[in-house]
Design a protein around this motif. Structure first.
Motif, short mmCIF file in Angstrom:
data_model
loop_
_atom_site.label_atom_id
_atom_site.label_comp_id
_atom_site.label_asym_id
_atom_site.label_seq_id
_atom_site.Cartn_x
_atom_site.Cartn_y
_atom_site.Cartn_z
N ALA A 1 21.41 57.19 62.69
CA ALA A 1 22.30 56.04 62.83
C ALA A 1 21.52 54.79 63.20
O ALA A 1 21.70 53.72 62.61
N GLN B 1 24.52 52.82 65.84
CA GLN B 1 24.09 52.26 64.56
C GLN B 1 24.01 50.74 64.59
O GLN B 1 23.11 50.16 63.96
N GLU C 1 24.53 57.59 54.63
CA GLU C 1 24.03 56.39 55.29
C GLU C 1 22.63 56.03 54.79
O GLU C 1 22.32 54.85 54.54
N ARG D 1 27.23 62.88 56.27
CA ARG D 1 27.38 61.45 56.60
C ARG D 1 26.03 60.77 56.71
O ARG D 1 25.85 59.64 56.22
N GLN D 2 25.06 61.43 57.33
CA GLN D 2 23.74 60.84 57.49
C GLN D 2 23.05 60.64 56.15
O GLN D 2 22.37 59.64 55.92
N GLN E 1 21.90 62.91 64.55
CA GLN E 1 22.76 61.90 63.95
C GLN E 1 22.50 60.52 64.54
O GLN E 1 22.61 59.51 63.84
N TYR E 2 22.14 60.47 65.83
CA TYR E 2 21.90 59.17 66.44
C TYR E 2 20.58 58.56 65.98
O TYR E 2 20.46 57.34 65.83
N ASP F 1 33.69 55.35 68.41
CA ASP F 1 32.75 56.22 67.70
C ASP F 1 31.33 55.89 68.17
O ASP F 1 30.80 54.81 67.89
N GLU F 2 30.72 56.84 68.88
CA GLU F 2 29.38 56.58 69.41
C GLU F 2 28.34 56.41 68.31
O GLU F 2 27.32 55.73 68.50
N PHE F 3 28.59 57.01 67.15
CA PHE F 3 27.69 56.83 66.00
C PHE F 3 27.61 55.35 65.63
O PHE F 3 26.52 54.82 65.38
#
Length: 413
Positions: A99, A251, A319, A315-316, A95-96, A245-247
């Motif tokens: 992001a 991002q 995005e 979610r990814q 996810q990172y 939110d670390e995402f």
């Protein structure tokens, strides 16, 4: 040489604490690490950007400029590839990687392109005493717009399939190599337009300048590589410890730090009235992101122990869809090699709106808005669609088309 050393003093002071913490193996709280390593990455990014610009004094031509553009975005790639590499052994890091990639892409186009155009139009309008309504690009930029158009269309395979696989990665990397070759063949030599510290370095004698530039390249690259991992980990740790939110931190904060030098250089060009040079640099960076960066992610993932296929969650996927839709709008606007004022306001406004309507619904609505406006722009510029898509594969009649561009610019004024 004294001027060069003075310019390098502040970056050096910002880098030293990060090197001490990293080399000594000291443990610091994530927010402290974010500040320490983030400052070092930003400082090294500026040094790298200055070196890349000054190197144009000794390496000229379109291919060299494209290669130097890749070097200049090393900080962004280092952070993103670290996330992809770690995802090979820890799926949570996928996810990172997504992001950082989507954030840097949307930041570059939504904020970078729009601000450069708006600043350029304000400066040129004041100088000429007339209201200039659009930035008109040279015909040579159709090549880059064509590459970006094809890469953006191919990128829709990611949200459609929900993954970034090694085959797509290899195709994008091959397309990037092809881009370098085509830019090298089409590029023309010219005197580089250096500003600030880069100009001071470029003014040095050749025998002094080249060792200085090489040293700056090597030193900044080493610092970025050393700080990429702790900076990335500090981003995640800071989000967890501060309840953010670390995402979102990955991002937006990481790309903002790594792309700051590129943005500042482009805005300096724009403030001097060099809109074509500033926008051309950011278009080239966008091509790099959609080919080299995305293409490298599954390879880094495979190197980290993964199977070569980054599987994205809902979610990814959203995005990436939003990012691809924004890119299609950017390409649609540039089909006629004109960037009008209204388009800059539209891109900036839509970029800011995304923060007011987060979540799945907001991302899908914005994706739809981008695509609807893009379709309208494509209809208006429909006569330029085929020439743009064909540009990467044929030799452009640059001289005649440049003459047409100049007449169009004169007509606008």
């Amino acid at each position: 040489m004294r001027v060069v050393l003075r310019n390098l003093l502040l970056p050096l002071l910002l880098v030293v604490p990060a090197l001490v913490v990293r080399i000594a193996g000291l443990h610091v709280a994530p927010p402290v690490g974010l500040l320490v390593f983030g400052a070092a990455v930003v400082a090294a990014s500026f040094v790298l950007a200055w070196a890349a610009e000054a190197a144009e004094m000794d390496i000229s031509g379109g291919l060299a400029v494209a290669i130097l553009a890749v070097i200049a975005v090393l900080p962004e790639y280092a952070v993103d590839l670290f996330f992809a590499y770690r995802a090979g052994s820890d799926p949570a890091y996928v996810q990172y990687a997504a992001a950082n990639m989507t954030g840097s892409n949307r930041l570059l186009l939504g904020l970078g392109w729009s601000l450069v155009v708006l600043v350029s139009l304000i400066v040129v309008s004041r100088r000429s005493g007339r209201k200039i309504r659009a930035v008109v690009l040279d015909a040579s930029h159709r090549l880059e717009v064509g590459f970006l158009a094809i890469a953006a269309l191919v990128a829709f395979l990611i949200p459609i399939t929900g993954q970034i696989n090694i085959i797509l990665g290899c195709v994008l990397l091959a397309f990037f190599v092809f881009y370098l070759v085509r830019v090298g063949l089409a590029g023309e030599d010219g005197e580089p337009d250096l500003v600030g510290p880069a100009a001071a370095i470029g003014a040095l004698r050749t025998g002094v300048r080249r060792p200085v530039v090489i040293t700056m390249f090597v030193a900044s690259a080493v610092i970025i590589v050393l700080c990429a991992e702790p900076f990335a980990e500090s981003l995640i740790g800071s989000g967890q410890s501060l309840g953010v939110d670390e995402f979102l931190l990955v991002q937006w904060l990481a790309p903002l730090a790594s792309e700051a030098p590129e943005f500042i250089v482009a805005l300096i060009f724009a403030s001097r009235g060099n809109a074509v040079g500033a926008l051309g640099m950011l278009i080239s960076a966008k091509v790099n992101q959609w080919t080299l960066l995305i293409g490298s992610l599954p390879i880094a993932y495979l190197a980290g122990g993964g199977d070569g296929v980054l599987h994205l969650d809902a979610r990814q996927v959203e995005e990436v869809l939003l990012t691809a839709a924004q890119t299609v709008l950017g390409v649609a606007i540039l089909l006629a090699l004109r960037f009008p004022r209204w388009a800059a306001y539209a891109l900036l406004g839509l970029f800011l709106v995304q923060f007011a309507i987060p979540g799945t619904t907001g991302r899908l609505i914005l994706s739809g808005v981008y695509l609807v406006i893009a379709i309208g722009a494509v209809v208006v510029n429909r006569h330029h669609v085929l020439p743009t898509l064909a540009a990467p594969f044929r030799r452009l009649p640059v001289e005649s088309e440049n003459a047409e561009r100049e007449l169009e610019t004169a007509g606008q004024r």
